[in-house]
Design a protein around this motif. Structure first.
Motif, PDB file in Angstrom:
ATOM      1  N   GLU A  68       0.811  -1.195   0.096  1.00 18.35           N
ATOM      2  CA  GLU A  68       0.051  -0.058   0.045  1.00 18.35           C
ATOM      3  C   GLU A  68       1.076   1.225   0.022  1.00 18.35           C
ATOM      4  O   GLU A  68       1.908   1.347   0.774  1.00 18.35           O
ATOM      5  CB  GLU A  68      -0.900  -0.077   1.249  1.00 18.35           C
ATOM      6  CG  GLU A  68      -1.694  -1.140   1.611  1.00 18.35           C
ATOM      7  CD  GLU A  68      -2.705  -1.226   0.623  1.00 18.35           C
ATOM      8  OE1 GLU A  68      -3.313  -0.393  -0.130  1.00 18.35           O
ATOM      9  OE2 GLU A  68      -3.613  -2.540   0.451  1.00 18.35           O
ATOM     10  N   ARG A 146      -4.427  -2.900   6.556  1.00 17.10           N
ATOM     11  CA  ARG A 146      -3.957  -4.297   5.788  1.00 17.10           C
ATOM     12  C   ARG A 146      -3.114  -3.586   4.569  1.00 17.10           C
ATOM     13  O   ARG A 146      -2.915  -2.726   4.211  1.00 17.10           O
ATOM     14  CB  ARG A 146      -5.518  -4.738   5.112  1.00 17.10           C
ATOM     15  CG  ARG A 146      -5.782  -3.995   3.935  1.00 17.10           C
ATOM     16  CD  ARG A 146      -5.475  -4.496   2.680  1.00 17.10           C
ATOM     17  NE  ARG A 146      -5.813  -3.887   1.412  1.00 17.10           N
ATOM     18  CZ  ARG A 146      -6.922  -3.728   0.990  1.00 17.10           C
ATOM     19  NH1 ARG A 146      -8.051  -4.234   1.407  1.00 17.10           N
ATOM     20  NH2 ARG A 146      -7.077  -2.961  -0.109  1.00 17.10           N
ATOM     21  N   HIS A 195     -11.704   6.468   1.124  1.00 20.34           N
ATOM     22  CA  HIS A 195     -10.746   5.710   0.949  1.00 20.34           C
ATOM     23  C   HIS A 195      -9.634   6.156   1.703  1.00 20.34           C
ATOM     24  O   HIS A 195      -9.098   7.278   1.064  1.00 20.34           O
ATOM     25  CB  HIS A 195     -10.462   5.478  -0.807  1.00 20.34           C
ATOM     26  CG  HIS A 195      -9.395   4.302  -0.907  1.00 20.34           C
ATOM     27  ND1 HIS A 195      -8.865   4.206  -2.207  1.00 20.34           N
ATOM     28  CD2 HIS A 195      -8.795   3.621  -0.074  1.00 20.34           C
ATOM     29  CE1 HIS A 195      -7.808   3.288  -2.208  1.00 20.34           C
ATOM     30  NE2 HIS A 195      -7.828   3.010  -0.949  1.00 20.34           N
ATOM     31  N   HIS A 197      -5.511   5.703   3.577  1.00 21.68           N
ATOM     32  CA  HIS A 197      -4.496   4.923   4.046  1.00 21.68           C
ATOM     33  C   HIS A 197      -3.708   5.656   5.429  1.00 21.68           C
ATOM     34  O   HIS A 197      -3.932   6.838   5.362  1.00 21.68           O
ATOM     35  CB  HIS A 197      -3.411   5.017   2.956  1.00 21.68           C
ATOM     36  CG  HIS A 197      -3.953   3.895   1.829  1.00 21.68           C
ATOM     37  ND1 HIS A 197      -2.737   3.573   0.951  1.00 21.68           N
ATOM     38  CD2 HIS A 197      -4.919   3.457   1.543  1.00 21.68           C
ATOM     39  CE1 HIS A 197      -3.562   2.858   0.009  1.00 21.68           C
ATOM     40  NE2 HIS A 197      -4.871   2.499   0.437  1.00 21.68           N
ATOM     41  N   HIS A 208      -3.438   0.380   4.223  1.00 20.12           N
ATOM     42  CA  HIS A 208      -4.982   0.640   3.942  1.00 20.12           C
ATOM     43  C   HIS A 208      -5.731   0.630   5.067  1.00 20.12           C
ATOM     44  O   HIS A 208      -5.750  -0.320   5.617  1.00 20.12           O
ATOM     45  CB  HIS A 208      -5.331  -0.253   2.625  1.00 20.12           C
ATOM     46  CG  HIS A 208      -6.541  -0.405   2.280  1.00 20.12           C
ATOM     47  ND1 HIS A 208      -7.305   0.653   1.299  1.00 20.12           N
ATOM     48  CD2 HIS A 208      -7.906  -0.706   2.755  1.00 20.12           C
ATOM     49  CE1 HIS A 208      -8.524   0.508   1.159  1.00 20.12           C
ATOM     50  NE2 HIS A 208      -9.111  -0.196   2.035  1.00 20.12           N
TER      51      HIS A 208
HETATM   52 ZN   LIG Z   1      -6.316   1.543  -0.396  1.00 17.76          ZN
END
Ligand SMILES: [Zn+2]
Length: 254
Positions: A68, A146, A195, A197, A208
């Motif tokens: 990520e 994750r 969304h 991070h 993420h």
């Molecule tokens: Zn992501």
């Protein structure tokens, strides 16, 4: 708001690598599309150095779906499979990333809120009509992050690759979340909704964001007026088939 109204509120350009301009305020720069990523298009043609030419805050992944990507203050971090952070090579390429030259226009102080309720607190009456870049700095009770293992050819679908994701629960952690909130999926261009991070303050752990509860945090929002989508050579513009946003949301949250 219908998709047509949304498109009128946002200027969308789709470009190839040799057609790109520089960075512009309130302009999101994205490599590839969520539809292509879902189908396993895990090789892109934009380097991280080139990506930083278009923004200093954002997220994404690396070629091969190798971890990520987290972009904060113009610095790029990669969450390895165990959700520890490293510094990727500037010449590494990305198959999917979104960045913006972050210039927030609205700031809110939030406390004691579950991640799922943050959007409602920010927009209690009216959901936003334009996408927003988001930065959340503060202290979190929990952040579940994750990361994903690098894939090899022939690439599987994103759903299959994510069956091998690793998660990590961070407790009582200070750090920064960066990302985007799209009110609409734009026919396969975007993941609708938030969304994010995360990178902790010490830049040791992140990834993420699947779920979180914030303790005390400052939320900064930069409302976007334009979206520039760079299409790698093998990626065509979205074909109009609507992405199953419910299934996609299931992949990207807890
Ligand atoms: Zn992501």
């Amino acid at each position: 708001m219908s998709e047509l109204e949304f498109l009128r509120a946002l200027h969308v350009d789709m470009l190839r690598l040799n057609e790109l301009g520089g960075r512009a305020p309130h302009t999101l720069f994205q490599t590839s599309t969520i539809q292509a990523l879902l189908a396993g298009a895990f090789d892109g043609d934009v380097t991280l150095e080139e990506l930083l030419g278009h923004g200093d805050l954002g997220l994404g992944t690396l070629n091969g779906l190798d971890g990520e990507l987290i972009v904060i203050d113009g610095e790029v971090f990669k969450a390895e499979l165990d959700c520890t952070l490293s510094r990727p090579d500037a010449q590494a390429r990305t198959p999917y990333a979104v960045v913006v030259p972050f210039a927030p226009g609205r700031t809110e102080q939030l406390s004691r809120i579950a991640g799922a309720s943050v959007a409602h607190h920010l927009w209690p009456d009216d959901p936003p009509r334009a996408p927003a870049a988001v930065r959340i700095d503060g202290r979190f009770d929990t952040v579940r992050v994750r990361s994903v293992p690098r894939q090899v050819h022939p690439y599987p679908s994103l759903a299959t690759a994510l069956e091998h994701q690793h998660t990590r629960d961070l407790h009582d952690v200070s750090g920064t979340m960066v990302g985007f909130c799209f009110p609409d999926g734009l026919s396969g261009l975007e993941l609708a909704g938030a969304h994010l991070h995360f990178a902790c303050d010490k830049r040791q752990h992140g990834g993420h964001v699947l779920d979180y509860t914030l303790d005390e945090a400052i939320v900064r929002l930069d409302s976007a007026t334009s979206l520039h989508v760079e299409l790698p050579p093998t990626v065509e513009p979205p074909d109009g088939r609507t992405v199953d946003q419910a299934a996609l949301r299931h992949l990207e949250t807890d």
